[in-house]
Design a protein around this motif. Structure first.
Motif, PDB file in Angstrom:
ATOM      1  N   ILE A 294       0.837  -1.204   0.000  1.00 41.93           N
ATOM      2  CA  ILE A 294       0.000   0.000   0.000  1.00 41.93           C
ATOM      3  C   ILE A 294       0.874   1.256   0.000  1.00 41.93           C
ATOM      4  CG2 ILE A 294      -1.644   1.343   1.370  1.00 41.93           C
ATOM      5  CD1 ILE A 294      -2.867  -1.295   2.295  1.00 41.93           C
ATOM      6  N   CYS A 295       1.985   1.214   0.740  1.00 42.83           N
ATOM      7  CA  CYS A 295       2.888   2.365   0.788  1.00 42.83           C
ATOM      8  C   CYS A 295       3.644   2.545  -0.526  1.00 42.83           C
ATOM      9  CB  CYS A 295       3.892   2.196   1.932  1.00 42.83           C
ATOM     10  SG  CYS A 295       3.153   2.259   3.574  1.00 42.83           S
ATOM     11  N   LEU A 296       4.005   1.422  -1.170  1.00 42.74           N
ATOM     12  CA  LEU A 296       4.801   1.492  -2.396  1.00 42.74           C
ATOM     13  C   LEU A 296       3.950   1.703  -3.652  1.00 42.74           C
ATOM     14  CD1 LEU A 296       7.422  -1.356  -1.821  1.00 42.74           C
ATOM     15  CD2 LEU A 296       7.863   1.102  -1.901  1.00 42.74           C
ATOM     16  N   ALA A 297       2.681   1.336  -3.595  1.00 43.59           N
ATOM     17  CA  ALA A 297       1.835   1.385  -4.784  1.00 43.59           C
ATOM     18  C   ALA A 297       1.776   2.775  -5.428  1.00 43.59           C
ATOM     19  CB  ALA A 297       0.435   0.888  -4.450  1.00 43.59           C
ATOM     20  N   PRO A 298       1.563   3.864  -4.660  1.00 41.45           N
ATOM     21  CA  PRO A 298       1.532   5.185  -5.305  1.00 41.45           C
ATOM     22  C   PRO A 298       2.848   5.534  -5.998  1.00 41.45           C
ATOM     23  CG  PRO A 298       0.604   5.291  -3.094  1.00 41.45           C
ATOM     24  CD  PRO A 298       1.240   3.945  -3.225  1.00 41.45           C
ATOM     25  N   PHE A 299       3.969   5.200  -5.338  1.00 41.80           N
ATOM     26  CA  PHE A 299       5.273   5.485  -5.933  1.00 41.80           C
ATOM     27  C   PHE A 299       5.474   4.683  -7.214  1.00 41.80           C
ATOM     28  CE2 PHE A 299       9.785   4.330  -6.324  1.00 41.80           C
ATOM     29  CZ  PHE A 299      10.329   5.595  -6.513  1.00 41.80           C
ATOM     30  N   LEU A 300       5.110   3.385  -7.173  1.00 38.69           N
ATOM     31  CA  LEU A 300       5.244   2.542  -8.358  1.00 38.69           C
ATOM     32  C   LEU A 300       4.350   3.027  -9.492  1.00 38.69           C
ATOM     33  CD1 LEU A 300       5.325  -0.984  -6.656  1.00 38.69           C
ATOM     34  CD2 LEU A 300       7.259   0.325  -7.554  1.00 38.69           C
ATOM     35  N   TYR A 301       3.167   3.521  -9.134  1.00 35.71           N
ATOM     36  CA  TYR A 301       2.253   4.043 -10.157  1.00 35.71           C
ATOM     37  C   TYR A 301       2.845   5.281 -10.830  1.00 35.71           C
ATOM     38  CZ  TYR A 301      -1.778   6.415 -12.199  1.00 35.71           C
ATOM     39  OH  TYR A 301      -2.616   7.056 -13.059  1.00 35.71           O
TER      40      TYR A 301
END
Length: 293
Positions: A26-33
């Motif tokens: 959940i924490c990494l998803a925005p960055f990966l997006y």
């Protein structure tokens, strides 16, 4: 004979580890997006489609940004503020902290109380703006540097660290003929290199991410920092701050969303590159002066 202790995974263990993995995603998803969109080929980009891996890779958005005058100018402004501001921060913080370690310093107690007082209370936005305006620093990069020369937390931590340096080292240096400046430059500074590395990272990150003060004090768009430019790109939907610097044909071929995401990645990249080299000092810097021995 050796005994190997093995522990079976319980339902609670699976739940805990699963929760950690889920929370990390959940924490990494925005960055990966953000990274995924910035690397997506404009010809295959579909708005509001979540993808961890781009359907087709392309560096067109990065190439466009790095060719625009507004982005490069903002990058130059941010680099200047970060480098000059960090140098001033280190000089002021460590020289003032060293002075405060001397019990013979006139007004030392009052200065310490004044420093601690600012941990709880501050002047606020309006008095600070009036001060900057009175100094003639509106629309100047020095407004972001001079009003943030140091802070109470940094002073207290560095002072505590210097208090832990054995006084015998200073006495030996004075016997060898060093004055206060010599002791500071030849004894204190070399012993404080881990602290200097840690606080260099702290101050550099703070200056690089300067946004609110830059938005208030810098009225000329040619003096904007990178964070203000990105705010204009991401939040102000009608803005064409970056587009004005490029050709209209090139801008029309690139989706605004890929340009925005590429600008965010480029703004994060320098700190992400520098951080691993100073990471070992980061944790140590938080604990500086906490234990005296």
């Amino acid at each position: 004979m050796s005994f190997v202790l093995s522990k079976r995974m319980t339902i609670g263990d699976y739940f805990i580890y699963g929760s950690i993995v889920l929370f990390s995603f959940i924490c990494l998803a925005p960055f990966l997006y953000v990274v995924s969109v910035s690397l997506t080929d404009p010809e295959v980009y579909v708005p509001f489609q979540f993808r961890i891996i781009p359907e087709q890779f392309s560096l067109a958005s990065y190439a466009y940004l790095l060719s625009t005058n507004s982005f490069l100018n903002s990058l130059k402004n941010t680099a200047y503020i970060t480098i000059v501001g960090t140098i001033f921060n280190i000089i002021v913080t460590f020289t003032m902290a060293y002075g405060l370690t001397k019990k013979t310093l006139p007004g030392r107690t009052f200065i310490l109380y004044a420093v601690v007082f600012t941990l709880v209370f501050n002047a606020g936005i309006v008095p600070n703006y009036i001060l900057v305006q009175g100094l003639g620093l509106i629309n100047s990069h020095w407004a972001l540097i001079l009003i943030n020369l140091t802070n109470a937390w940094s002073l207290i931590v560095v002072k505590s660290f210097m208090d832990s340096i054995p006084i015998e080292l200073e006495e030996a240096a004075r016997i060898d003929g060093c004055n206060d400046i010599g002791v500071f430059l030849r004894i204190i500074i070399p012993l404080s290199m881990p602290a200097i590395a840690a606080f260099t990272l702290f101050f550099a990150v703070a200056h690089w991410n300067t946004y609110f003060n830059a938005m208030i004090y810098l009225t000329d768009s040619s003096k904007w920092t990178l964070q203000v430019l990105i705010k204009t790109l991401v939040i102000d939907s009608g803005s064409d701050a970056v587009a004005q610097a490029g050709s209209s044909g090139e801008q029309a071929a690139l989706p605004q969303e890929t340009i925005r995401m590429a600008s965010i990645v480029l703004a994060m990249l320098p700190i992400l590159v520098i951080y691993p080299f100073l990471q070992k000092y980061f944790a140590k810097g938080v604990m500086l002066g906490s234990v005296k021995g």
